[in-house]
Every structure is written in structure tokens, then in C-alpha cells.
Scaffold this active site. Structure first.
Site, PDB file in Angstrom:
ATOM      1  CG  ASP A  60       0.483  -4.010   1.886  1.00  0.00           C
ATOM      2  OD1 ASP A  60       0.254  -5.354   2.902  1.00  0.00           O
ATOM      3  OD2 ASP A  60       1.484  -3.247   2.200  1.00  0.00           O
ATOM      4  CD  GLU A  82       0.574  -1.083   7.326  1.00  0.00           C
ATOM      5  OE1 GLU A  82       0.312  -0.565   8.847  1.00  0.00           O
ATOM      6  OE2 GLU A  82       1.376  -1.301   7.050  1.00  0.00           O
ATOM      7  CD  GLU A 141       8.036  -0.464   7.531  1.00  0.00           C
ATOM      8  OE1 GLU A 141       7.187  -0.761   7.540  1.00  0.00           O
ATOM      9  OE2 GLU A 141       7.977   0.949   7.144  1.00  0.00           O
ATOM     10  CG  ASP A 186      -0.421  -0.303   2.439  1.00  0.00           C
ATOM     11  OD1 ASP A 186       0.787  -0.668   2.435  1.00  0.00           O
ATOM     12  OD2 ASP A 186      -0.768   0.255   3.816  1.00  0.00           O
ATOM     13  CB  SER A 187       4.771   1.625  -0.033  1.00  0.00           C
ATOM     14  OG  SER A 187       3.858   0.623  -0.823  1.00  0.00           O
ATOM     15  CE  LYS A 237       3.403  -5.952   3.348  1.00  0.00           C
ATOM     16  NZ  LYS A 237       2.948  -4.732   4.093  1.00  0.00           N
TER      17      LYS A 237
HETATM   18  O1  KIV Z   1       3.576  -1.011   1.741  1.00  0.00           O
HETATM   19  C1  KIV Z   1       4.561  -1.504   1.553  1.00  0.00           C
HETATM   20  O2  KIV Z   1       5.415  -0.943   0.575  1.00  0.00           O
HETATM   21  C2  KIV Z   1       5.260  -2.232   2.814  1.00  0.00           C
HETATM   22  C3  KIV Z   1       6.556  -2.169   3.016  1.00  0.00           C
HETATM   23  C4  KIV Z   1       6.958  -0.377   3.734  1.00  0.00           C
HETATM   24  C5  KIV Z   1       7.123  -3.804   3.670  1.00  0.00           C
HETATM   25  O3  KIV Z   1       4.585  -2.476   3.742  1.00  0.00           O
END
Ligand code: KIV
Length: 266
Positions: free
Chosen positions: A84, A114, A181, A45-46, A112
Site C-alpha cells: 500500500d 487509494e 471495498e 496500511d491497515s 496499491k
Molecule cells: O490496508 C488494507 O489492509 C487494505 C484492505 C482493507 C483491503 O487496504
């Protein structure tokens, strides 16, 4: 079925070979990165920051994530695709289940999420229903407003103990992978040895079972002009992007990246 599966990644951890992961958001980079030997393509989600230009990942939606996951799937040459779950997709187990299904149907092989030990029931629910889960611990960017900035986590003893307990609890709940992280190098080493599932690090030193970087960061691109301590520009000394991707894979595999200068002390 990708060439790289969870069995492959568990095998790499067992034999002490580092796992390579890189963020990826489109078909062309998916092809280039997977052909360069990147084992896991993280549709992070970056993308809210590096593609959409936001100052955090909070505005990203599951529809955005599904769109980019589908793009990555079209170019992928055998890597495992990890997608994500964006902000608030973890609000309730049922919501997480619905949003995970959207990502898996778009082409993800794993999601993934969080959070911490409070996600245990959610992770069990997903794993039992065929969704492998990577749990993201430490600096979880979706909680930036709780942390008051992008800060190293686990420096105080109590925080470090909490992270150790979270990692064990999430493995027991059925998480198939952990991502740490911005945690001190020594703590990340300890956690990687304490769990049997692969642990991927970013800003967590070289003792984790693998590494991940944001694609734009490792290509030396930055919107804000700020470069995090754990980033290395792999374009340096290369003629093209293919060279940079190959250099990243080699540096992770031969443990020349990350160096001690990329990590954090307690
Ligand atoms: O969203 C992302 O790019 C991430 C990385 C920082 C691990 O979760």
C-alpha cells in the site's frame, strides 16, 4: 520474480477461478500464508490499526510500509507482494513515483493506491516506468474523514455510476488490478464484468474475481471489539493458524466465502 505474477492472476480471472489475497506484515505469516496457497500478500496500511494500534490508517508512513514489505519478502514462498501507498503518498504524481520506488525496492511486486479517476495520470506514469498498480475504489479508508466514517459506498445511483466510470477510466490509464471495498454486491459484480483486469473485493460480495481480508480479522483478533459484517473468523473449527489459512483459501476458491450475509445491498 514470484511464482504468482500478473499473468497468473489474469489467467485465473479468464478461467473464472477466484483469486486469494490476504494482508500480511511479517516474514512468519508471509511463509505460512504463501505456503497455504494465498496468491497475493497485501502489505496493507491497515498495519497502522492492527499492528500500531492507531484508530485509522492515516499515521502510517512510507518508511513503515517499506519496513513491513521487506519483512514479508523474506518469508514469502512465491506469492505476489502488493504494498500500500500510505496517506498522502498520492498527493502528486512525482511524490507517488518516489514512494512507489521505495516500496518496489523493499520487495513489492505491485503497489496499491487509494483514489479514483483523478489518479489516471499517476497510474499511467507508474505503469510506464515498471510499477504495476492496483487501484483501490469504494470505501478508501484514507478518506475516512471525508466520508464521515467507514461507510458503504455506491448505494446512490449517482455514486454507483461514478464508481463504474472510475473503474473503466483506471483500467484505461493502465491499472493492472482493482480493489473494491464496501460496495453493494450487485455493483461489484457489474464492475468485475465490465473490466478485463482482476477485481478483488472486501465487503463487495462473491461476484468479484477474488477476495481479500485483513489477517487479524480472519483469525478472530480485534483490538476494538468491533467486527465488520464482511469478516468471517476462519479460526473457528480449526486447531491452528495453518488450518485457518487453508480454510480461507478453500472457501474463497470454492466460493463458499463470502456468503450473501457478508455483502451489502444497494
Ligand atoms: O490496508 C488494507 O489492509 C487494505 C484492505 C482493507 C483491503 O487496504
Amino acid at each position: 520474480m514470484p511464482d504468482v505474477t500478473l499473468t497468473t492472476l489474469n489467467g485465473l480471472k479468464a478461467k473464472g477461478e477466484k483469486i486469494t489475497m490476504l494482508t500480511c506484515y511479517d516474514a512468519t505469516f508471509a511463509k505460512a500464508a504463501s505456503e497455504a496457497g494465498v496468491e497475493v500478500l497485501l502489505v496493507g496500511d491497515s498495519l497502522g490499526m492492527v499492528l500500531q494500534g492507531h484508530d485509522s490508517t492515516l499515521p502510517v508512513s512510507t518508511a513503515d510500509m517499506a519496513y513491513h514489505t521487506a519483512c514479508v519478502k523474506r518469508g514469502n514462498a512465491g506469492a505476489l507482494i502488493l504494498a500500500d501507498l500510505p496517506f498522502m503518498a498520492n498527493a502528486t504524481p512525482e511524490l507517488t513515483f518516489t514512494h512507489s520506488a521505495m516500496l518496489m525496492q523493499a520487495g513489492a511486486h505491485m503497489v496499491k493506491i487509494e483514489g479514483a479517476a483523478w489518479l489516471a495520470d499517476t497510474i499511467t506514469l507508474l505503469a510506464q516506468r515498471g510499477v504495476p498498480v492496483c487501484a483501490h475504489l469504494g470505501l478508501t479508508p484514507q478518506a475516512v474523514n471525508v466520508f464521515g466514517g467507514y461507510k458503504v459506498q455506491g448505494r446512490q445511483q449517482a455514486q454507483a455510476e461514478q464508481l463504474r466510470q472510475d473503474a473503466q477510466a483506471l483500467e484505461q490509464a493502465g491499472a493492472a488490478m482493482l480493489l473494491l471495498e464496501c460496495v453493494p454486491t450487485a455493483l461489484a459484480n457489474e464492475i468485475s464484468q465490465a473490466v478485463t483486469i482482476p477485481v478483488i473485493g472486501i465487503g463487495a460480495g462473491s461476484g468479484t474475481d477474488g477476495q481479500v481480508l485483513v489477517l487479524h480479522d480472519m483469525l478472530g483478533l480485534s483490538l476494538s471489539g468491533r467486527v465488520a459484517r464482511f469478516v468471517h473468523n476462519f479460526m473457528a473449527g480449526q486447531n491452528d493458524i495453518h488450518g485457518a489459512l487453508a480454510a480461507y483459501v478453500k472457501a474463497v476458491k470454492d466460493v463458499t466465502f463470502p456468503g450473501s450475509q457478508h455483502g451489502f445491498s444497494a
